[in-house]
Design a protein around this motif. Sequence first.
Motif, PDB file in Angstrom:
ATOM      1  N   ASN A  59      12.924  14.262 -32.796  1.00  0.00           N
ATOM      2  CA  ASN A  59      13.637  14.596 -34.030  1.00  0.00           C
ATOM      3  C   ASN A  59      14.968  13.863 -34.116  1.00  0.00           C
ATOM      4  O   ASN A  59      15.350  13.350 -35.173  1.00  0.00           O
ATOM      5  N   SER A  60      15.689  13.795 -33.002  1.00  0.00           N
ATOM      6  CA  SER A  60      16.960  13.069 -32.986  1.00  0.00           C
ATOM      7  C   SER A  60      16.731  11.584 -33.222  1.00  0.00           C
ATOM      8  O   SER A  60      17.496  10.925 -33.943  1.00  0.00           O
ATOM      9  N   ALA A  61      15.676  11.034 -32.600  1.00  0.00           N
ATOM     10  CA  ALA A  61      15.389   9.611 -32.756  1.00  0.00           C
ATOM     11  C   ALA A  61      15.031   9.276 -34.207  1.00  0.00           C
ATOM     12  O   ALA A  61      15.392   8.201 -34.709  1.00  0.00           O
ATOM     13  N   THR A  62      14.343  10.181 -34.883  1.00  0.00           N
ATOM     14  CA  THR A  62      14.027   9.957 -36.291  1.00  0.00           C
ATOM     15  C   THR A  62      15.306   9.900 -37.123  1.00  0.00           C
ATOM     16  O   THR A  62      15.445   9.055 -38.017  1.00  0.00           O
ATOM     17  N   GLU A  63      16.251  10.778 -36.816  1.00  0.00           N
ATOM     18  CA  GLU A  63      17.544  10.747 -37.492  1.00  0.00           C
ATOM     19  C   GLU A  63      18.275   9.438 -37.211  1.00  0.00           C
ATOM     20  O   GLU A  63      18.866   8.824 -38.109  1.00  0.00           O
ATOM     21  N   ILE A  64      18.242   9.020 -35.950  1.00  0.00           N
ATOM     22  CA  ILE A  64      18.903   7.768 -35.570  1.00  0.00           C
ATOM     23  C   ILE A  64      18.276   6.595 -36.323  1.00  0.00           C
ATOM     24  O   ILE A  64      18.968   5.714 -36.841  1.00  0.00           O
ATOM     25  N   THR A  83      26.213  -3.130 -35.182  1.00  0.00           N
ATOM     26  CA  THR A  83      27.300  -3.285 -34.224  1.00  0.00           C
ATOM     27  C   THR A  83      26.973  -2.488 -32.964  1.00  0.00           C
ATOM     28  O   THR A  83      25.956  -1.780 -32.905  1.00  0.00           O
ATOM     29  N   HIS A  84      27.872  -2.558 -31.979  1.00  0.00           N
ATOM     30  CA  HIS A  84      27.640  -1.829 -30.735  1.00  0.00           C
ATOM     31  C   HIS A  84      27.729  -0.309 -30.920  1.00  0.00           C
ATOM     32  O   HIS A  84      27.317   0.443 -30.030  1.00  0.00           O
ATOM     33  N   LYS A  85      28.245   0.126 -32.071  1.00  0.00           N
ATOM     34  CA  LYS A  85      28.250   1.561 -32.340  1.00  0.00           C
ATOM     35  C   LYS A  85      26.830   2.114 -32.407  1.00  0.00           C
ATOM     36  O   LYS A  85      26.618   3.307 -32.198  1.00  0.00           O
ATOM     37  N   ALA A  86      25.877   1.237 -32.712  1.00  0.00           N
ATOM     38  CA  ALA A  86      24.481   1.674 -32.808  1.00  0.00           C
ATOM     39  C   ALA A  86      23.926   2.123 -31.468  1.00  0.00           C
ATOM     40  O   ALA A  86      22.887   2.796 -31.410  1.00  0.00           O
ATOM     41  N   LEU A  87      24.611   1.749 -30.370  1.00  0.00           N
ATOM     42  CA  LEU A  87      24.160   2.173 -29.045  1.00  0.00           C
ATOM     43  C   LEU A  87      24.573   3.603 -28.730  1.00  0.00           C
ATOM     44  O   LEU A  87      23.985   4.248 -27.859  1.00  0.00           O
ATOM     45  N   SER A  88      25.599   4.098 -29.408  1.00  0.00           N
ATOM     46  CA  SER A  88      26.150   5.418 -29.086  1.00  0.00           C
ATOM     47  C   SER A  88      25.119   6.542 -29.154  1.00  0.00           C
ATOM     48  O   SER A  88      25.020   7.342 -28.219  1.00  0.00           O
ATOM     49  N   PRO A  89      24.314   6.645 -30.225  1.00  0.00           N
ATOM     50  CA  PRO A  89      23.332   7.740 -30.253  1.00  0.00           C
ATOM     51  C   PRO A  89      22.260   7.606 -29.183  1.00  0.00           C
ATOM     52  O   PRO A  89      21.756   8.610 -28.680  1.00  0.00           O
ATOM     53  N   LEU A  90      21.922   6.369 -28.814  1.00  0.00           N
ATOM     54  CA  LEU A  90      20.950   6.184 -27.728  1.00  0.00           C
ATOM     55  C   LEU A  90      21.539   6.634 -26.392  1.00  0.00           C
ATOM     56  O   LEU A  90      20.843   7.215 -25.561  1.00  0.00           O
ATOM     57  N   LYS A  91      22.816   6.372 -26.197  1.00  0.00           N
ATOM     58  CA  LYS A  91      23.479   6.826 -24.967  1.00  0.00           C
ATOM     59  C   LYS A  91      23.517   8.351 -24.913  1.00  0.00           C
ATOM     60  O   LYS A  91      23.401   8.943 -23.835  1.00  0.00           O
ATOM     61  N   THR A  92      23.661   8.983 -26.076  1.00  0.00           N
ATOM     62  CA  THR A  92      23.652  10.446 -26.132  1.00  0.00           C
ATOM     63  C   THR A  92      22.291  10.995 -25.706  1.00  0.00           C
ATOM     64  O   THR A  92      22.211  11.950 -24.925  1.00  0.00           O
ATOM     65  N   ALA A 148      21.951  28.287 -37.446  1.00  0.00           N
ATOM     66  CA  ALA A 148      22.822  27.861 -38.537  1.00  0.00           C
ATOM     67  C   ALA A 148      22.270  26.609 -39.197  1.00  0.00           C
ATOM     68  O   ALA A 148      21.758  25.721 -38.533  1.00  0.00           O
ATOM     69  N   ASN A 149      22.363  26.555 -40.512  1.00  0.00           N
ATOM     70  CA  ASN A 149      21.955  25.362 -41.247  1.00  0.00           C
ATOM     71  C   ASN A 149      23.110  24.370 -41.203  1.00  0.00           C
ATOM     72  O   ASN A 149      23.975  24.371 -42.066  1.00  0.00           O
ATOM     73  N   ILE A 150      23.109  23.559 -40.146  1.00  0.00           N
ATOM     74  CA  ILE A 150      24.264  22.711 -39.899  1.00  0.00           C
ATOM     75  C   ILE A 150      23.819  21.282 -39.733  1.00  0.00           C
ATOM     76  O   ILE A 150      22.700  20.997 -39.322  1.00  0.00           O
ATOM     77  N   PRO A 151      24.690  20.339 -40.026  1.00  0.00           N
ATOM     78  CA  PRO A 151      24.352  18.925 -39.824  1.00  0.00           C
ATOM     79  C   PRO A 151      24.402  18.550 -38.371  1.00  0.00           C
ATOM     80  O   PRO A 151      25.098  19.189 -37.570  1.00  0.00           O
ATOM     81  N   ASN A 152      23.635  17.556 -37.989  1.00  0.00           N
ATOM     82  CA  ASN A 152      23.624  17.108 -36.598  1.00  0.00           C
ATOM     83  C   ASN A 152      24.793  16.172 -36.366  1.00  0.00           C
ATOM     84  O   ASN A 152      24.639  14.977 -36.150  1.00  0.00           O
ATOM     85  N   ILE A 153      26.000  16.730 -36.458  1.00  0.00           N
ATOM     86  CA  ILE A 153      27.189  15.881 -36.336  1.00  0.00           C
ATOM     87  C   ILE A 153      27.446  15.584 -34.871  1.00  0.00           C
ATOM     88  O   ILE A 153      27.033  16.298 -33.989  1.00  0.00           O
ATOM     89  N   GLY A 154      28.130  14.466 -34.608  1.00  0.00           N
ATOM     90  CA  GLY A 154      28.514  14.129 -33.259  1.00  0.00           C
ATOM     91  C   GLY A 154      27.518  13.286 -32.510  1.00  0.00           C
ATOM     92  O   GLY A 154      27.773  12.863 -31.397  1.00  0.00           O
ATOM     93  N   LEU A 155      26.321  13.079 -33.086  1.00  0.00           N
ATOM     94  CA  LEU A 155      25.322  12.289 -32.383  1.00  0.00           C
ATOM     95  C   LEU A 155      25.693  10.828 -32.374  1.00  0.00           C
ATOM     96  O   LEU A 155      25.325  10.087 -31.475  1.00  0.00           O
ATOM     97  N   TRP A 156      26.389  10.373 -33.423  1.00  0.00           N
ATOM     98  CA  TRP A 156      26.857   8.994 -33.460  1.00  0.00           C
ATOM     99  C   TRP A 156      28.278   8.954 -33.991  1.00  0.00           C
ATOM    100  O   TRP A 156      28.772   9.914 -34.524  1.00  0.00           O
TER     101      TRP A 156
END
Length: 337
Positions: free
Chosen positions: A198-203, A215-224, A329-337
């Motif tokens: 599910n997280s990977a689909t969001e990514i 950019t290298h920011k795209a690596l951040s969610p994979l590192k998470t 809670a109906n919350i956004p998946n914030i902080g993943l990237w």
Amino acid sequence: NRKEENMNTIIRSDIKILDSLLALNLNISVWSARKKMCLEDFGGAELPPEDLASLGSKRIADPDSLKIFTTLKARAFNYLDRHGIRFMSGWAIPEDKAGDIIDELIRIRETFLHEKETFLADYDQSIENWINRHCKWGNIIRESTVGSDYVRSRLSFSWQLYKVSPLTDHDNPNAVCESGLNEEVEGLAGTLFNEIANSATEIWQKVYAGKDTVTHKALSPLKTLHQKLCGLTFVEPHVAPVASLIQTAINSIPAKGNITGKDILLLQGVVSMLRDPSSMLQHSQRLIEGHSPQDVMSALLANDVFAVCQSPDIPAEISLPPVHQRQSANIPNIGLW
């Protein structure tokens, strides 16, 4: 043949993984600042009967003044999702990471309690400001307001951290064999792989879909995701190989410059693999059999999924235990990237 026998293989976690896990139940209450409308609010107007329509609600305080609490609740949920697995009424977290996780929850709680005191200190004035903003409807707001002590009791942040162990002996054998804990634990592996998917689909949707440069920011969610998997390798034997594949992909990216060409294709291939629990298991099985991460990466780069699935020892389809929808809670998946 063997391939057909493995078609319906179900991955399960062993009850022994409880030795490495702690359960955490998080209780965060945020005041809704709403009250149900009543007939008097409509000034005697004729309304439909109750079996036909129900009355709505009215806001008795400025919702913007409460946003910080839902944001902090979302931050706590997201943090636990990044390090643990949904389990029973909360999360299963690695015991060796429990100290760091509790330290972060303490920091979020301290901010929550600080904001709570700030909100309550200005509560009466903020209610008056809200009434003045909606002066036409001031009476129906004022008649429904509540005191600050009530609001204080509706803003809370707490948790319970505990060890879970199976019941092994009881006068009634049914209490042991029908405890339900084994089934919950067995499903943790499937839950973990589905959470990663599910997280990977969001990514994919937010970072990689349709891109030929990132950019290298795209690596951040994979590192998470890699960090989460590394903390939970004991859950099931396929977890560590998936983490290894992610790390191999990250390590192959040049340290500087935008990510383009074969490098972004490789990352897109990894994210596509992570979006499908069966694909994750099939690829990780190759590592378990002795193939190198580089071999699997080469197949991903060639966009040839079947190249890593030729062995009859690898199930063509792997059934995962169903993931039950939980009330949260109906919350956004914030902080993943």
